[in-house]
Design a protein around this motif. Structure first.
Motif, PDB file in Angstrom:
ATOM      1  N   UNK A  33       0.824  -1.211   0.000  1.00 30.06           N
ATOM      2  CA  UNK A  33       0.000   0.000   0.000  1.00 30.06           C
ATOM      3  C   UNK A  33       0.854   1.256   0.000  1.00 30.06           C
ATOM      4  N   UNK A  34       1.930   1.230   0.780  1.00 33.33           N
ATOM      5  CA  UNK A  34       2.824   2.394   0.834  1.00 33.33           C
ATOM      6  C   UNK A  34       3.485   2.631  -0.517  1.00 33.33           C
ATOM      7  N   UNK A  35       3.934   1.543  -1.162  1.00 27.08           N
ATOM      8  CA  UNK A  35       4.570   1.678  -2.474  1.00 27.08           C
ATOM      9  C   UNK A  35       3.569   2.171  -3.508  1.00 27.08           C
ATOM     10  N   UNK A  36       2.342   1.654  -3.452  1.00 20.88           N
ATOM     11  CA  UNK A  36       1.317   2.094  -4.401  1.00 20.88           C
ATOM     12  C   UNK A  36       0.988   3.572  -4.208  1.00 20.88           C
ATOM     13  N   UNK A  37       0.871   4.001  -2.954  1.00 22.59           N
ATOM     14  CA  UNK A  37       0.589   5.411  -2.693  1.00 22.59           C
ATOM     15  C   UNK A  37       1.693   6.320  -3.188  1.00 22.59           C
ATOM     16  N   UNK A  38       2.942   5.901  -2.990  1.00 20.83           N
ATOM     17  CA  UNK A  38       4.083   6.697  -3.462  1.00 20.83           C
ATOM     18  C   UNK A  38       4.086   6.754  -4.982  1.00 20.83           C
ATOM     19  N   UNK A  39       3.825   5.615  -5.632  1.00 19.73           N
ATOM     20  CA  UNK A  39       3.786   5.594  -7.091  1.00 19.73           C
ATOM     21  C   UNK A  39       2.677   6.486  -7.622  1.00 19.73           C
ATOM     22  N   UNK A  40       1.505   6.435  -6.992  1.00 24.87           N
ATOM     23  CA  UNK A  40       0.388   7.262  -7.432  1.00 24.87           C
ATOM     24  C   UNK A  40       0.740   8.746  -7.352  1.00 24.87           C
ATOM     25  N   UNK A  41       1.432   9.126  -6.285  1.00 24.21           N
ATOM     26  CA  UNK A  41       1.807  10.539  -6.135  1.00 24.21           C
ATOM     27  C   UNK A  41       2.809  10.959  -7.200  1.00 24.21           C
ATOM     28  N   UNK A  42       3.833  10.141  -7.423  1.00 27.14           N
ATOM     29  CA  UNK A  42       4.875  10.500  -8.396  1.00 27.14           C
ATOM     30  C   UNK A  42       4.303  10.539  -9.811  1.00 27.14           C
ATOM     31  N   UNK A  43       3.556   9.499 -10.185  1.00 24.04           N
ATOM     32  CA  UNK A  43       2.961   9.489 -11.520  1.00 24.04           C
ATOM     33  C   UNK A  43       1.980  10.640 -11.689  1.00 24.04           C
ATOM     34  N   UNK A  44       1.162  10.877 -10.674  1.00 22.73           N
ATOM     35  CA  UNK A  44       0.182  11.946 -10.771  1.00 22.73           C
ATOM     36  C   UNK A  44       0.813  13.324 -10.878  1.00 22.73           C
ATOM     37  N   UNK A  45       1.912  13.541 -10.162  1.00 21.39           N
ATOM     38  CA  UNK A  45       2.563  14.860 -10.170  1.00 21.39           C
ATOM     39  C   UNK A  45       3.352  15.114 -11.456  1.00 21.39           C
ATOM     40  N   UNK A  46       4.002  14.073 -11.984  1.00 20.02           N
ATOM     41  CA  UNK A  46       4.941  14.292 -13.081  1.00 20.02           C
ATOM     42  C   UNK A  46       4.425  13.863 -14.449  1.00 20.02           C
ATOM     43  N   UNK A  47       3.543  12.874 -14.491  1.00 19.63           N
ATOM     44  CA  UNK A  47       3.063  12.406 -15.794  1.00 19.63           C
ATOM     45  C   UNK A  47       1.802  13.167 -16.185  1.00 19.63           C
ATOM     46  N   UNK A  48       1.965  14.440 -16.468  1.00 20.72           N
ATOM     47  CA  UNK A  48       0.842  15.291 -16.844  1.00 20.72           C
ATOM     48  C   UNK A  48       0.679  15.295 -18.364  1.00 20.72           C
ATOM     49  N   UNK A  49      -0.462  15.787 -18.813  1.00 18.57           N
ATOM     50  CA  UNK A  49      -0.742  15.819 -20.252  1.00 18.57           C
ATOM     51  C   UNK A  49       0.306  16.646 -20.996  1.00 18.57           C
ATOM     52  N   UNK A  50       0.657  17.802 -20.460  1.00 19.84           N
ATOM     53  CA  UNK A  50       1.632  18.658 -21.132  1.00 19.84           C
ATOM     54  C   UNK A  50       3.000  17.988 -21.223  1.00 19.84           C
ATOM     55  N   UNK A  51       3.424  17.318 -20.147  1.00 21.68           N
ATOM     56  CA  UNK A  51       4.729  16.646 -20.171  1.00 21.68           C
ATOM     57  C   UNK A  51       4.719  15.474 -21.150  1.00 21.68           C
ATOM     58  N   UNK A  52       3.608  14.732 -21.190  1.00 21.75           N
ATOM     59  CA  UNK A  52       3.523  13.613 -22.116  1.00 21.75           C
ATOM     60  C   UNK A  52       3.561  14.097 -23.565  1.00 21.75           C
ATOM     61  N   UNK A  53       2.884  15.205 -23.839  1.00 24.58           N
ATOM     62  CA  UNK A  53       2.892  15.754 -25.191  1.00 24.58           C
ATOM     63  C   UNK A  53       4.291  16.197 -25.599  1.00 24.58           C
ATOM     64  N   UNK A  54       5.046  16.740 -24.641  1.00 26.62           N
ATOM     65  CA  UNK A  54       6.400  17.208 -24.942  1.00 26.62           C
ATOM     66  C   UNK A  54       7.394  16.063 -25.071  1.00 26.62           C
ATOM     67  N   UNK A  55       7.120  14.937 -24.414  1.00 25.78           N
ATOM     68  CA  UNK A  55       8.057  13.809 -24.419  1.00 25.78           C
ATOM     69  C   UNK A  55       8.093  13.094 -25.756  1.00 25.78           C
ATOM     70  N   UNK A  56       6.984  13.093 -26.486  1.00 27.79           N
ATOM     71  CA  UNK A  56       6.938  12.376 -27.757  1.00 27.79           C
ATOM     72  C   UNK A  56       6.885  10.876 -27.516  1.00 27.79           C
TER      73      UNK A  56
END
Length: 348
Positions: free
Chosen positions: A10-33
């Motif tokens: 649960x702790x690992x899942x919560x940490x992953x959710x926070x990191x993915x949610x904070x950094x994998x945004x639509x704008x960043x994904x569009x810029x990454x190609x």
């Protein structure tokens, strides 16, 4: 069966959710190609999430991949954990584990798997040139980011190949989903054997389970976007979500998503308890393929014309869902293999 996650999971899942949610945004994904989000990958590795997979097991990895799928984060997390960390930890010698696991945990090494749907690469005559591989694999996910490749030979033996070695050539291939994929060409490339009898089947079942977990997250993310869109978009003075047809389509997508999730959980749970799980892994892969396809189509259709916009976030879920539908065998192929396995087990 008890799929309730442990405190560590649960702790690992919560940490992953926070990191993915904070950094994998639509704008960043569009810029990454089509490439990897290197900043996100560094953040995941700094948080110790790849290395944690050895402790939280395959069920823990499935939980983490669900969070990746929700945001369609462009990092080789599934491939490096399945074909690198778990494969080496489960099939490697003491020397291989000591040498290969630390850089895989830290993210300085990235693994992927060359598992063609049919056949495999050829192993050179051991009496002439021992440990050499020759052949071509048309599509390998995250090949352009990999330092190590787990290659399945034609005889179902497993070999580790380094992308930097002579005789290894990689060519970029664009796929439906932006997975930095490539075509692998081996010409008497040096290779290191991993595991013995049964290693291929074990790694393949693990991969099917893990990628089914990733598909569960992709579908959950697609459905969440569709629910938000139909809840806020009005037609004839009322939200789209009040229309019965919309409600039924969303309900079917929800049930399909839960079926993918629970079958992936069951396969992973059995793996972590050293129980036979080949049939369960195939079942999870079938649901991920067949139901996953339905869910991402529904998510796009419920957005109406907006869903056809290639730049809209829901379209990315559609592309990932279709790519995962084909990866490691489409639904009909998986169902045929599952039927053969059940017949074999019933005759024993």
């Amino acid at each position: 069966m008890d799929f309730e996650p442990t405190e560590e999971q649960s702790a690992a899942q919560g940490l992953a959710a926070r990191i993915f949610g904070d950094l994998s945004t639509h704008d960043r994904l569009a810029a990454t190609g089509a490439g990897t989000d290197t900043e996100l990958w560094k953040e995941l590795c700094a948080a110790g999430l790849p290395g944690a997979v050895e402790e939280i097991g395959l069920l823990g990895l499935v939980l983490l991949l669900e969070e990746q799928g929700r945001t369609t984060a462009q990092v080789p997390f599934a491939a490096s954990c399945v074909y690198g960390l778990l494969a080496v930890a489960g099939q490697g010698t003491d020397e291989q584990r000591e040498r290969l696991l630390p850089p895989l945990r830290e993210g300085t090494a990235v693994a992927t798997g060359a598992f063609p749907a049919c056949g495999g690469v050829q192993v050179e005559d051991r009496a002439v040139r021992p440990g050499r591989l020759s052949g071509t694999v048309p599509l390998v996910p995250w090949l352009r980011e990999a330092t190590h490749i787990l290659v399945a030979a034609a005889d179902r033996s497993l070999w580790i190949v380094r992308t930097a070695d002579a005789g290894v050539r990689t060519e970029p291939v664009e796929t439906t989903a932006p997975w930095a994929a490539g075509r692998l060409v081996l010409a008497a490339a040096p290779a290191e054997r991993l595991g013995g009898a049964g290693a291929y089947e074990e790694v393949l079942a693990t991969a099917r389970t893990a990628f089914a977990g990733l598909q569960a997250g992709v579908c959950a993310g697609s459905l969440a976007r569709a629910v938000e869109h139909t809840r806020t978009r009005e037609q004839f003075g009322r939200p789209l979500s009040t229309n019965q047809g919309v409600l039924l389509r969303a309900a079917d997508a929800h049930m399909d998503t839960e079926a993918i999730r629970v079958t992936a959980y069951e396969a992973a749970w059995r793996h972590d308890r050293a129980l036979p799980y080949a049939a369960q892994a195939l079942t999870a892969a079938w649901w991920a393929s067949e139901a996953g396809k339905r869910v991402v189509h529904a998510g796009q259709h419920l957005h109406g014309g907006t869903g056809a916009d290639l730049d809209h976030p829901v379209h990315r879920h559609f592309l990932w869902g279709r790519q995962l539908d084909a990866y490691l065998g489409c639904g009909s192929e998986v169902l045929q293999e599952l039927g053969g396995l059940l017949v074999q087990e019933g005759s024993q």
